[in-house]
Design a protein around this motif. Structure first.
Motif, PDB file in Angstrom:
ATOM      1  N   THR A   2       7.773  22.877  28.146  1.00  0.00           N
ATOM      2  CA  THR A   2       7.934  23.639  29.382  1.00  0.00           C
ATOM      3  C   THR A   2       8.440  22.759  30.514  1.00  0.00           C
ATOM      4  N   GLN A   3       8.097  21.469  30.485  1.00  0.00           N
ATOM      5  CA  GLN A   3       8.522  20.546  31.552  1.00  0.00           C
ATOM      6  C   GLN A   3      10.034  20.535  31.723  1.00  0.00           C
ATOM      7  N   THR A   4      10.766  20.832  30.645  1.00  0.00           N
ATOM      8  CA  THR A   4      12.224  20.842  30.732  1.00  0.00           C
ATOM      9  C   THR A   4      12.837  22.147  30.244  1.00  0.00           C
ATOM     10  N   LYS A   5      12.060  22.992  29.550  1.00  0.00           N
ATOM     11  CA  LYS A   5      12.590  24.266  29.075  1.00  0.00           C
ATOM     12  C   LYS A   5      12.571  25.334  30.163  1.00  0.00           C
ATOM     13  N   SER A   6      11.728  25.145  31.184  1.00  0.00           N
ATOM     14  CA  SER A   6      11.898  25.867  32.430  1.00  0.00           C
ATOM     15  C   SER A   6      12.484  24.863  33.411  1.00  0.00           C
ATOM     16  N   SER A   7      13.018  25.339  34.518  1.00  0.00           N
ATOM     17  CA  SER A   7      13.567  24.399  35.488  1.00  0.00           C
ATOM     18  C   SER A   7      12.466  23.462  35.954  1.00  0.00           C
ATOM     19  N   PRO A   8      12.685  22.144  35.934  1.00  0.00           N
ATOM     20  CA  PRO A   8      11.631  21.194  36.306  1.00  0.00           C
ATOM     21  C   PRO A   8      10.988  21.466  37.660  1.00  0.00           C
ATOM     22  N   LYS A   9      11.735  22.002  38.604  1.00  0.00           N
ATOM     23  CA  LYS A   9      11.151  22.281  39.923  1.00  0.00           C
ATOM     24  C   LYS A   9      10.072  23.353  39.838  1.00  0.00           C
ATOM     25  N   ASN A  10      10.164  24.215  38.805  1.00  0.00           N
ATOM     26  CA  ASN A  10       9.188  25.297  38.683  1.00  0.00           C
ATOM     27  C   ASN A  10       7.830  24.828  38.177  1.00  0.00           C
ATOM     28  N   VAL A  11       7.779  23.632  37.564  1.00  0.00           N
ATOM     29  CA  VAL A  11       6.517  23.135  37.009  1.00  0.00           C
ATOM     30  C   VAL A  11       6.103  21.822  37.663  1.00  0.00           C
ATOM     31  N   ALA A  12       6.735  21.484  38.770  1.00  0.00           N
ATOM     32  CA  ALA A  12       6.361  20.257  39.484  1.00  0.00           C
ATOM     33  C   ALA A  12       4.896  20.325  39.884  1.00  0.00           C
ATOM     34  N   GLY A  13       4.172  19.219  39.664  1.00  0.00           N
ATOM     35  CA  GLY A  13       2.758  19.185  40.016  1.00  0.00           C
ATOM     36  C   GLY A  13       1.837  19.686  38.927  1.00  0.00           C
ATOM     37  N   LEU A  14       2.386  19.988  37.751  1.00  0.00           N
ATOM     38  CA  LEU A  14       1.578  20.421  36.615  1.00  0.00           C
ATOM     39  C   LEU A  14       1.720  19.415  35.481  1.00  0.00           C
ATOM     40  N   THR A  15       0.659  19.215  34.726  1.00  0.00           N
ATOM     41  CA  THR A  15       0.693  18.350  33.542  1.00  0.00           C
ATOM     42  C   THR A  15       0.408  19.188  32.306  1.00  0.00           C
ATOM     43  N   PHE A  16       1.247  19.018  31.289  1.00  0.00           N
ATOM     44  CA  PHE A  16       1.092  19.709  30.016  1.00  0.00           C
ATOM     45  C   PHE A  16       0.646  18.681  28.980  1.00  0.00           C
ATOM     46  N   ALA A  17      -0.602  18.762  28.553  1.00  0.00           N
ATOM     47  CA  ALA A  17      -1.095  17.819  27.556  1.00  0.00           C
ATOM     48  C   ALA A  17      -0.280  17.949  26.280  1.00  0.00           C
ATOM     49  N   ALA A  18       0.123  16.803  25.730  1.00  0.00           N
ATOM     50  CA  ALA A  18       1.004  16.776  24.560  1.00  0.00           C
ATOM     51  C   ALA A  18       0.430  15.838  23.503  1.00  0.00           C
ATOM     52  N   GLY A  19       0.979  15.927  22.292  1.00  0.00           N
ATOM     53  CA  GLY A  19       0.573  15.026  21.223  1.00  0.00           C
ATOM     54  C   GLY A  19      -0.925  15.028  21.025  1.00  0.00           C
ATOM     55  N   GLU A  20      -1.514  13.845  20.897  1.00  0.00           N
ATOM     56  CA  GLU A  20      -2.944  13.743  20.633  1.00  0.00           C
ATOM     57  C   GLU A  20      -3.788  14.297  21.773  1.00  0.00           C
ATOM     58  N   ASP A  21      -3.279  14.228  23.012  1.00  0.00           N
ATOM     59  CA  ASP A  21      -3.975  14.875  24.125  1.00  0.00           C
ATOM     60  C   ASP A  21      -4.164  16.362  23.819  1.00  0.00           C
ATOM     61  N   MET A  22      -3.114  16.995  23.329  1.00  0.00           N
ATOM     62  CA  MET A  22      -3.180  18.419  23.034  1.00  0.00           C
ATOM     63  C   MET A  22      -4.077  18.677  21.825  1.00  0.00           C
ATOM     64  N   TYR A  23      -4.026  17.798  20.801  1.00  0.00           N
ATOM     65  CA  TYR A  23      -4.891  17.986  19.641  1.00  0.00           C
ATOM     66  C   TYR A  23      -6.362  17.947  20.065  1.00  0.00           C
ATOM     67  N   ARG A  24      -6.709  16.979  20.904  1.00  0.00           N
ATOM     68  CA  ARG A  24      -8.099  16.863  21.350  1.00  0.00           C
ATOM     69  C   ARG A  24      -8.494  18.089  22.168  1.00  0.00           C
ATOM     70  N   CYS A  25      -7.598  18.528  23.025  1.00  0.00           N
ATOM     71  CA  CYS A  25      -7.846  19.736  23.812  1.00  0.00           C
ATOM     72  C   CYS A  25      -8.135  20.917  22.886  1.00  0.00           C
ATOM     73  N   ALA A  26      -7.301  21.089  21.867  1.00  0.00           N
ATOM     74  CA  ALA A  26      -7.478  22.201  20.928  1.00  0.00           C
ATOM     75  C   ALA A  26      -8.809  22.104  20.203  1.00  0.00           C
ATOM     76  N   GLN A  27      -9.157  20.901  19.733  1.00  0.00           N
ATOM     77  CA  GLN A  27     -10.416  20.734  19.010  1.00  0.00           C
ATOM     78  C   GLN A  27     -11.613  21.033  19.907  1.00  0.00           C
ATOM     79  N   GLU A  28     -11.542  20.618  21.149  1.00  0.00           N
ATOM     80  CA  GLU A  28     -12.638  20.897  22.071  1.00  0.00           C
ATOM     81  C   GLU A  28     -12.779  22.393  22.331  1.00  0.00           C
ATOM     82  N   GLN A  29     -11.638  23.091  22.381  1.00  0.00           N
ATOM     83  CA  GLN A  29     -11.685  24.545  22.534  1.00  0.00           C
ATOM     84  C   GLN A  29     -12.360  25.188  21.325  1.00  0.00           C
ATOM     85  N   VAL A  30     -11.969  24.761  20.126  1.00  0.00           N
ATOM     86  CA  VAL A  30     -12.578  25.300  18.913  1.00  0.00           C
ATOM     87  C   VAL A  30     -14.083  25.061  18.921  1.00  0.00           C
TER      88      VAL A  30
END
Length: 555
Positions: free
Chosen positions: A190-218
């Motif tokens: 999303t950081q680049t698939k939408s215009s970058p100005k539209n997501v400025a100030g947001l962080t999208f957890a990726a890779g292992e950050d996202m895996y850990r996030c998913a596991q914690e949700q489960v």
């Protein structure tokens, strides 16, 4: 009756993908959905998860075309939910994102119409796709408030506060006591698939950050007594997007029963690490139905033509909105004597097409007119072209369907070495498709897909990498009719999506900060003005075939 409970604060931190294993399930079962009449078998305790993804505002039923197997539409989705409920199923209706943008049916309201349709259909939850940000984060927050259902994204945080941008999860409890937990993941692309100005100030957890996030949700959802856990992960499973695919998440987590995927517009039905991974394609060409009984999950996908149910209230709402849009956009801009190819793959994301040429020619022409200068070339990313144009009249509705973004048209000065890096990065995954694929005017280039793409440094705030050796795959043959040199400077017209660093175009954004200017026109203005003024209202036979600006070696 189903009720939504609880939400979880975002939690995520880690990095990098590991290996995964895939065991195929049987192919998708295409079946007729329950009838509204006749004997209704009882199925107490059974769960039906009806799901859609990447609807992109294609919410009104439509006949098959050369580029589409047919659109089932939102009224059918609404009735399908009612039919399963009438048969005694516990039912969840879920969407995996990219619902509010693309088709003019929802574009003119900046996505409000799409949310209204989903409210009418009785959706229980949706995840955030990259295109949910195309009208800006502020607009998305308003739409989240408008929705009668939770909008989920566990891996997106607000930099200034560290708080989640949206809800992380929701728990649904049925009258028989069954609890189903649903959490959302948004693609880091999303950081680049939408215009970058539209997501400025947001962080999208990726890779292992996202895996850990998913596991914690489960883990949290299991702790809340959820017998079934569903991930609405708008990630995709194909292309050069590792380590951020649905496959990567499933390989690095345990306990997800059903993963509803999207983003890449693929039809998917397979087992991955003990989880059922499903996706319907796009545009409600299919409606997914996952049936659960005794811990087993089976996808019974409903294809166009297999179901004729229709919820009248939802259908009336969609049709009324359609009529309003038609009235606003009925003006005829011109005609085309040839079919203009805007298909994805093979098409504007993999090769030169005549519609790509037309669009790039329009941008170059408009930039020349507006600046009073001789602009050397133009680049249009293939992902900005959303449909084909058939022979016949071209209305404002047609143009806004094909080119929905209405970005500003800008000009940037690039050194030859920068231009080479940009085109090399934008073609990194050829022959696989990419939304960054550069359709061009005033530029001729060749790509050797047999040569490997060697990655250099990762671009900031991006999932993409700079080429380590620009020129190892791409050869630029000419720019502006004056050959090509790494040391020369070239003026290039491009949309604000590209000049702000969208897709793979980070290097353009850097240069634009120093040398760029806006023309005062949008890309839509350029298309209209080029067709009416430069072409006299007619796209003639000179556009029948691509104009040999891009050469791709595949073997």
């Amino acid at each position: 009756m189903v009720k939504a409970l609880s939400r979880r604060a975002f939690a995520a931190i880690c990095a990098i993908a590991l290996v995964f294993g895939i065991a195929p399930l049987s192919a998708c079962t295409v079946s007729e959905a329950p009838s509204q009449s006749g004997e209704q078998p009882q199925s107490e305790g059974k769960l039906a998860i009806i799901h859609t993804n990447d609807t992109h505002g294609y919410d009104m039923a439509a006949e098959p075309t050369d580029s589409s197997p047919g659109v089932i539409g939102m009224a059918a989705v609404a009735q399908l939910k009612k039919d399963y409920e009438a048969q005694g199923y516990n039912v969840l209706l879920l969407d995996d994102g990219d619902a509010i943008q693309d088709n003019v049916l929802v574009n003119l309201s900046q996505g409000r119409a799409a949310i209204d349709f989903m409210n009418s259909a009785g959706y229980d939850a949706m995840s955030i796709g990259n295109h949910e940000f195309d009208w800006g984060a502020d607009n998305l927050e308003k739409l989240i408030g408008r929705a009668d259902f939770p909008v989920l994204a566990a891996n997106v945080t607000v930099d200034a506060t560290g708080e989640p941008f949206a809800r992380s999860n929701a728990v649904f409890e049925f009258d028989d006591g069954t609890r189903v937990g649903v959490f959302g993941l948004a693609t880091p692309e999303t950081q680049t698939k939408s215009s970058p100005k539209n997501v400025a100030g947001l962080t999208f957890a990726a890779g292992e950050d996202m895996y850990r996030c998913a596991q914690e949700q489960v883990d949290e959802l299991r702790e809340q007594g959820c017998a079934i856990v569903v991930c609405l992960g708008h990630l995709g499973s194909v292309g050069g997007i590792a380590p951020n695919r649905s496959l990567d998440v499933l390989a690095n987590t345990e306990g997800i029963d059903v993963f509803i995927d999207g983003h890449d517009h693929e039809v998917v039905n397979e087992m991955v690490n003990g989880s059922l991974l499903v996706s319907t394609g796009c545009h409600t060409e299919n409606i997914g139905v996952v049936l659960c009984e005794d811990g087993s999950f089976v996808e019974e996908m409903v294809a166009y033509g297999a179901y004729e149910g229709k919820d009248q209230a939802t259908d009336d709402l969609v049709r009324a909105t359609h009529d309003e849009v038609k009235n606003q956009l009925s003006e005829v801009i011109g005609v085309t004597n040839v079919d203009l190819d805007g298909e994805r793959d093979p098409g504007v994301r993999t090769q030169e097409t005549n519609l790509g040429d037309f669009a790039a020619d329009a941008m170059l022409w408009q930039a020349n007119q507006a600046s009073g200068q001789t602009i050397d070339g133009a680049i249009v990313n293939g992902g900005s072209i959303r449909a084909s144009i058939g022979v016949g009249e071209v209305s404002m509705e047609t143009l806004m369907t094909v080119f929905p973004y209405n970005n500003s048209l800008n000009v940037v000065t690039l050194k030859g070495s920068e231009l080479l890096e940009i085109i090399e990065a934008a073609t990194f995954c050829l022959p696989e498709a990419s939304g960054g694929f550069p359709q061009v005017a005033g530029i001729t280039y060749a790509v050797d897909t047999l040569a490997p793409y060697e990655t250099g440094d990762q671009y900031p705030n991006s999932t993409y990498y700079a080429p380590a050796n620009p020129g190892s795959r791409v050869t630029i043959l000419d720019v502006g009719g004056r050959g090509f040199s790494l040391d020369d400077e070239y003026s290039i017209a491009a949309s604000s999506f590209i000049t702000s660093g969208g897709d793979t175009y980070y290097a353009v954004a850097e240069a634009y900060q120093k040398t760029g200017f806006t023309t005062g026109y949008s890309d839509t203005d350029a298309l209209v003005n080029y067709l009416q003024t430069a072409l006299g209202g007619v796209v003639d036979e000179s556009y029948e075939k691509p104009r040999e600006r891009i050469f791709i070696a595949v073997e």
